[in-house]
Design a protein around this motif. Structure first.
Motif, PDB file in Angstrom:
ATOM      1  N   THR A 183       0.988  -1.264  -0.080  1.00 18.39           N
ATOM      2  CA  THR A 183      -0.231  -0.113   0.158  1.00 18.39           C
ATOM      3  C   THR A 183       0.832   1.784  -0.188  1.00 18.39           C
ATOM      4  O   THR A 183       0.865   2.350  -0.796  1.00 18.39           O
ATOM      5  N   LEU A 184       1.858   1.182   0.800  1.00 11.27           N
ATOM      6  CA  LEU A 184       2.378   2.189   0.701  1.00 11.27           C
ATOM      7  C   LEU A 184       3.217   2.405   0.027  1.00 11.27           C
ATOM      8  O   LEU A 184       3.411   3.990  -0.789  1.00 11.27           O
ATOM      9  N   HIS A 185       3.383   1.878  -1.576  1.00 12.78           N
ATOM     10  CA  HIS A 185       4.528   1.347  -2.257  1.00 12.78           C
ATOM     11  C   HIS A 185       3.558   2.725  -3.187  1.00 12.78           C
ATOM     12  O   HIS A 185       3.975   3.266  -4.446  1.00 12.78           O
ATOM     13  N   GLU A 186       2.235   2.413  -3.240  1.00 13.32           N
ATOM     14  CA  GLU A 186       1.588   3.043  -3.725  1.00 13.32           C
ATOM     15  C   GLU A 186       1.220   4.525  -3.602  1.00 13.32           C
ATOM     16  O   GLU A 186       0.846   5.718  -4.661  1.00 13.32           O
ATOM     17  N   VAL A 187       0.972   4.721  -2.293  1.00 12.39           N
ATOM     18  CA  VAL A 187       0.912   5.954  -1.460  1.00 12.39           C
ATOM     19  C   VAL A 187       1.541   6.578  -1.449  1.00 12.39           C
ATOM     20  O   VAL A 187       1.444   8.683  -1.532  1.00 12.39           O
ATOM     21  N   LEU A 188       2.625   6.566  -0.697  1.00 13.26           N
ATOM     22  CA  LEU A 188       3.651   7.645  -0.234  1.00 13.26           C
ATOM     23  C   LEU A 188       4.190   8.362  -1.555  1.00 13.26           C
ATOM     24  O   LEU A 188       4.379   9.197  -1.707  1.00 13.26           O
ATOM     25  N   PRO A 189       4.042   8.087  -3.048  1.00 11.06           N
ATOM     26  CA  PRO A 189       4.868   9.326  -3.985  1.00 11.06           C
ATOM     27  C   PRO A 189       3.745  10.045  -3.847  1.00 11.06           C
ATOM     28  O   PRO A 189       4.056  11.798  -4.167  1.00 11.06           O
ATOM     29  N   GLU A 190       1.944   9.832  -4.012  1.00 11.97           N
ATOM     30  CA  GLU A 190       1.906  11.444  -4.054  1.00 11.97           C
ATOM     31  C   GLU A 190       1.692  11.595  -3.013  1.00 11.97           C
ATOM     32  O   GLU A 190       1.746  13.677  -3.053  1.00 11.97           O
ATOM     33  N   VAL A 191       2.002  11.695  -1.951  1.00 10.75           N
ATOM     34  CA  VAL A 191       2.124  12.478  -0.287  1.00 10.75           C
ATOM     35  C   VAL A 191       3.263  13.406  -0.461  1.00 10.75           C
ATOM     36  O   VAL A 191       2.968  13.795  -0.159  1.00 10.75           O
ATOM     37  N   ARG A 192       4.486  12.022  -0.836  1.00 15.95           N
ATOM     38  CA  ARG A 192       5.678  13.208  -1.062  1.00 15.95           C
ATOM     39  C   ARG A 192       5.481  14.073  -1.988  1.00 15.95           C
ATOM     40  O   ARG A 192       6.571  15.475  -1.327  1.00 15.95           O
ATOM     41  N   ALA A 193       5.125  14.183  -3.268  1.00 18.53           N
ATOM     42  CA  ALA A 193       4.311  15.221  -3.800  1.00 18.53           C
ATOM     43  C   ALA A 193       3.791  15.813  -3.131  1.00 18.53           C
ATOM     44  O   ALA A 193       4.084  17.590  -3.319  1.00 18.53           O
ATOM     45  N   ARG A 194       3.447  16.213  -2.461  1.00 18.22           N
ATOM     46  CA  ARG A 194       2.139  17.675  -0.990  1.00 18.22           C
ATOM     47  C   ARG A 194       2.620  17.953   0.213  1.00 18.22           C
ATOM     48  O   ARG A 194       2.728  18.686   0.432  1.00 18.22           O
ATOM     49  N   ALA A 195       4.258  16.373   0.740  1.00 20.15           N
ATOM     50  CA  ALA A 195       3.903  17.141   2.089  1.00 20.15           C
ATOM     51  C   ALA A 195       5.898  17.269   1.786  1.00 20.15           C
ATOM     52  O   ALA A 195       6.722  16.787   1.173  1.00 20.15           O
ATOM     53  N   ASP A 196       5.999  17.687   2.604  1.00 16.97           N
ATOM     54  CA  ASP A 196       8.233  18.036   3.818  1.00 16.97           C
ATOM     55  C   ASP A 196       7.479  17.137   4.051  1.00 16.97           C
ATOM     56  O   ASP A 196       9.411  16.517   4.522  1.00 16.97           O
ATOM     57  N   PHE A 197       7.541  16.751   4.856  1.00 13.52           N
ATOM     58  CA  PHE A 197       8.134  15.504   6.016  1.00 13.52           C
ATOM     59  C   PHE A 197       6.375  14.505   5.597  1.00 13.52           C
ATOM     60  O   PHE A 197       5.262  15.388   6.363  1.00 13.52           O
ATOM     61  N   VAL A 198       7.198  13.041   6.371  1.00 14.51           N
ATOM     62  CA  VAL A 198       5.160  11.923   6.661  1.00 14.51           C
ATOM     63  C   VAL A 198       6.269  11.075   7.912  1.00 14.51           C
ATOM     64  O   VAL A 198       6.899  10.940   8.211  1.00 14.51           O
ATOM     65  N   ILE A 199       4.828  11.191   8.456  1.00 15.79           N
ATOM     66  CA  ILE A 199       4.205  10.537   9.261  1.00 15.79           C
ATOM     67  C   ILE A 199       3.239   9.816   8.919  1.00 15.79           C
ATOM     68  O   ILE A 199       2.291   9.371   8.456  1.00 15.79           O
ATOM     69  N   VAL A 200       3.739   8.101   9.412  1.00 14.28           N
ATOM     70  CA  VAL A 200       2.657   6.719   8.855  1.00 14.28           C
ATOM     71  C   VAL A 200       2.206   6.583  10.719  1.00 14.28           C
ATOM     72  O   VAL A 200       3.459   6.595  11.822  1.00 14.28           O
ATOM     73  N   MET A 201       0.705   6.903  10.492  1.00  9.89           N
ATOM     74  CA  MET A 201       0.211   6.658  12.003  1.00  9.89           C
ATOM     75  C   MET A 201      -0.451   4.664  11.949  1.00  9.89           C
ATOM     76  O   MET A 201      -1.653   4.839  10.767  1.00  9.89           O
ATOM     77  N   ALA A 202       0.201   4.062  12.606  1.00  9.83           N
ATOM     78  CA  ALA A 202       0.629   2.600  12.184  1.00  9.83           C
ATOM     79  C   ALA A 202       0.077   0.988  13.571  1.00  9.83           C
ATOM     80  O   ALA A 202       0.923   1.540  14.165  1.00  9.83           O
ATOM     81  N   HIS A 203      -1.668   1.408  12.650  1.00 15.76           N
ATOM     82  CA  HIS A 203      -2.036   0.437  14.361  1.00 15.76           C
ATOM     83  C   HIS A 203      -1.814  -0.508  13.526  1.00 15.76           C
ATOM     84  O   HIS A 203      -2.525  -1.593  12.781  1.00 15.76           O
ATOM     85  N   LEU A 204      -0.143  -1.860  13.407  1.00  9.88           N
ATOM     86  CA  LEU A 204       0.038  -2.257  13.590  1.00  9.88           C
ATOM     87  C   LEU A 204       0.815  -4.074  14.356  1.00  9.88           C
ATOM     88  O   LEU A 204       0.797  -3.606  15.141  1.00  9.88           O
ATOM     89  N   THR A 205       1.108  -5.149  13.405  1.00  7.57           N
ATOM     90  CA  THR A 205       2.120  -5.946  14.809  1.00  7.57           C
ATOM     91  C   THR A 205       2.986  -5.477  14.268  1.00  7.57           C
ATOM     92  O   THR A 205       3.644  -4.293  13.354  1.00  7.57           O
ATOM     93  N   ASP A 206       3.688  -5.490  15.594  1.00  2.00           N
ATOM     94  CA  ASP A 206       5.340  -5.607  15.183  1.00  2.00           C
ATOM     95  C   ASP A 206       6.234  -5.707  13.636  1.00  2.00           C
ATOM     96  O   ASP A 206       6.927  -4.765  13.491  1.00  2.00           O
ATOM     97  N   GLU A 207       5.816  -7.210  13.510  1.00  3.45           N
ATOM     98  CA  GLU A 207       6.335  -7.520  12.655  1.00  3.45           C
ATOM     99  C   GLU A 207       5.926  -6.475  11.328  1.00  3.45           C
ATOM    100  O   GLU A 207       6.694  -6.785  10.446  1.00  3.45           O
ATOM    101  N   GLU A 208       4.765  -6.089  11.200  1.00  2.03           N
ATOM    102  CA  GLU A 208       4.339  -4.716  10.029  1.00  2.03           C
ATOM    103  C   GLU A 208       5.243  -3.884   9.878  1.00  2.03           C
ATOM    104  O   GLU A 208       5.241  -3.696   9.504  1.00  2.03           O
TER     105      GLU A 208
END
Length: 479
Positions: A183-208
């Motif tokens: 998912t990030l491979h797809e979404v991150l380029p669009e966010v990078r184009a709009r933002a100076d700094f990126v934060i991921v808010m992640a409700h993930l397992t430790d392995e993820e």
């Protein structure tokens, strides 16, 4: 002429000094500081528990800290009766009043059903994010970009694939959970184009989280959740992962420094939540807490010892839960998932609220029949609470292969072709926590009785719990 020349020289030198001073001023420009405060896994804990936490108390800390961003990494709901009774509404209203910037969709946001989640999203004055959830629920956004002190900060939400097994399947109809890195491979380029700094808010397992940090070292900050035992910041390569534990016992603070739009420094710390509640938020929550106060305070029984579950060994609390299932259903075997046991029981009088916190989910008691082979396959998935049988485990093995041996509680072997009556809950029968074999049993009957009522009635009938271990679970090897 000499006097004029000297005057001109002084003027030129003065101008040069002014130019140098001006350039030094640009180079030494004070950094821009951005302060973030964050929470995760609040689980409906709107008031303090054992002197810690509480949304009104969190409000006091956050307003004193004057942060630029207020973020939450998911699992807002499920854990207290007041949250269950009002299906997450008091939590959302309090977060609105506190002024949260954004939140993440956690796996337990689905516990009250998709229509209720849609209602809560509409009520929230802040966006709830998940880039890897595909659903028809309106209002879930993959990311947002906010401007803070001239710096564009992109916030991307991610939800754990665990939602497939930790949330009741009936609440996930039509929902697809995509892999986080993909998912990030797809979404991150669009966010990078709009933002100076990126934060991921992640409700993930430790392995993820580890996979995300390894795949995207340029993501310097993850605001995390899901794992309640991780408290405080953890460094994974170039990435800082910050978590606060659970139920609002801590607030995290992260201070970022920027030179221009480039982040140059990052500091993180935890603030324990104890003390003075904010009056506005406390007043907002009071009608909800008063509505359930009498129910919560009722005394059901007493315990002669503190009771807590273990995910790695036999525990007296798990034994009591499984015994309660079996006694209520009058079956040969009782099986409960340890993940469904969320609270503990302290020594002394047992309040109704305490038992609710042991079983905050809306699971119901189900009876069914399994062959001995199916029963052993079920026990091999992972460690369980069990009644009417004894089991030995190797927890270093993969799920499905963890059972070493099992017998009935009197020592008789479990025969592969013999039929056994079993009491469990509807979450497991639906395949929750990976227990798919239970759904292939026969004579499946959902009693409709909430398992928390099963436990409450059991405690009332026992009056006094005298917990102990009887060797029904033996763990020979643990990771």
């Amino acid at each position: 002429m000499i006097r004029i020349a000297r005057t001109m020289l002084r003027t030129i030198r003065g101008a040069g000094l002014l130019i140098v001073a001006a350039s030094l001023g640009v180079a030494a420009q004070a950094p821009t500081r951005v302060t973030i405060m964050h929470t995760n896994d609040l689980h409906g804990q709107i008031g303090p528990r054992n002197g810690q936490g509480g949304l009104a108390e969190i409000a006091t800390i956050m307003r004193a800290g004057r942060p630029d961003l207020l973020l939450d990494a998911g699992d807002l709901f499920t854990g207290t009766y007041v949250d269950d009774r009002f299906e997450g509404r008091p939590t959302i209203l309090a977060m609105n009043a506190i002024g949260y910037t954004a939140g993440t969709i956690g796996n337990h946001e689905f516990d009250y059903g998709q229509s209720v989640l849609a209602d809560r999203i509409r009520e929230a004055k802040f966006p709830l994010l998940s880039a890897n959830l595909e659903s028809a629920i309106p209002g879930i956004r993959p990311f947002v970009v906010v401007r803070v002190k001239g710096i564009r900060i992109g916030l991307i939400g991610l939800t754990t694939a665990d939602v497939r097994t930790t949330t009741h399947p009936r609440n996930l109809a039509g929902i697809r959970v995509r892999e986080a890195v993909e998912t990030l491979h797809e979404v991150l380029p669009e966010v990078r184009a709009r933002a100076d700094f990126v934060i991921v808010m992640a409700h993930l397992t430790d392995e993820e989280e580890r996979r995300v940090a390894a795949a995207f070292p340029e993501i310097r900050l993850i605001i995390g959740g899901h794992n309640h035992s991780v408290v405080g910041p953890v460094q994974r390569g170039e990435t800082l992962i910050a978590k606060t534990g659970s139920i609002g016992r801590n607030v995290g603070q992260i201070d970022l420094e920027f030179q221009g739009t480039r982040m140059t420094r990052m500091d993180a710390r935890l603030i324990p939540v104890r003390g003075r509640p904010n009056r506005e938020v406390a007043s907002l929550l009071e009608p909800f807490t008063q509505a359930v106060a009498k129910t919560l305070a009722g005394i059901v029984g007493e315990s002669t010892a503190d009771l807590a579950k273990s995910d790695r060994a036999e525990s007296a609390l798990a034994n009591i839960v499984a015994d309660a299932y079996r006694a209520r259903a009058t079956t040969q075997i009782g099986i409960a998932n340890l993940g469904g046991i969320r609270g503990s029981i302290p020594r002394g009088p047992i309040q109704w609220n305490t038992l609710f916190e042991v079983f905050p989910f809306r699971d119901t008691l189900v009876t069914l029949k399994l062959t001995g082979a199916q029963l052993k396959k079920t026990l091999g998935v992972r460690l369980v609470a069990i009644s009417g049988a004894r089991a030995r485990y190797d927890l270093t093995k993969a799920s499905g292969d963890r059972l070493i041996a099992a017998t009935l509680s009197n020592g008789d072997p479990i025969m592969d072709t013999r039929i056994y009556s079993v009491a469990t809950n509807d979450f497991l029968v639906a395949g929750g926590d990976g227990f798919g074999e239970l759904g292939r049993g026969t004579d499946i009957s959902d009693t409709g009785i909430p398992v928390r009522d099963v436990l409450t009635d059991y405690v009332r009938n026992q009056r006094t719990l005298r917990p102990g271990l009887d060797g029904r679970i033996v763990v020979e090897r643990a990771p």
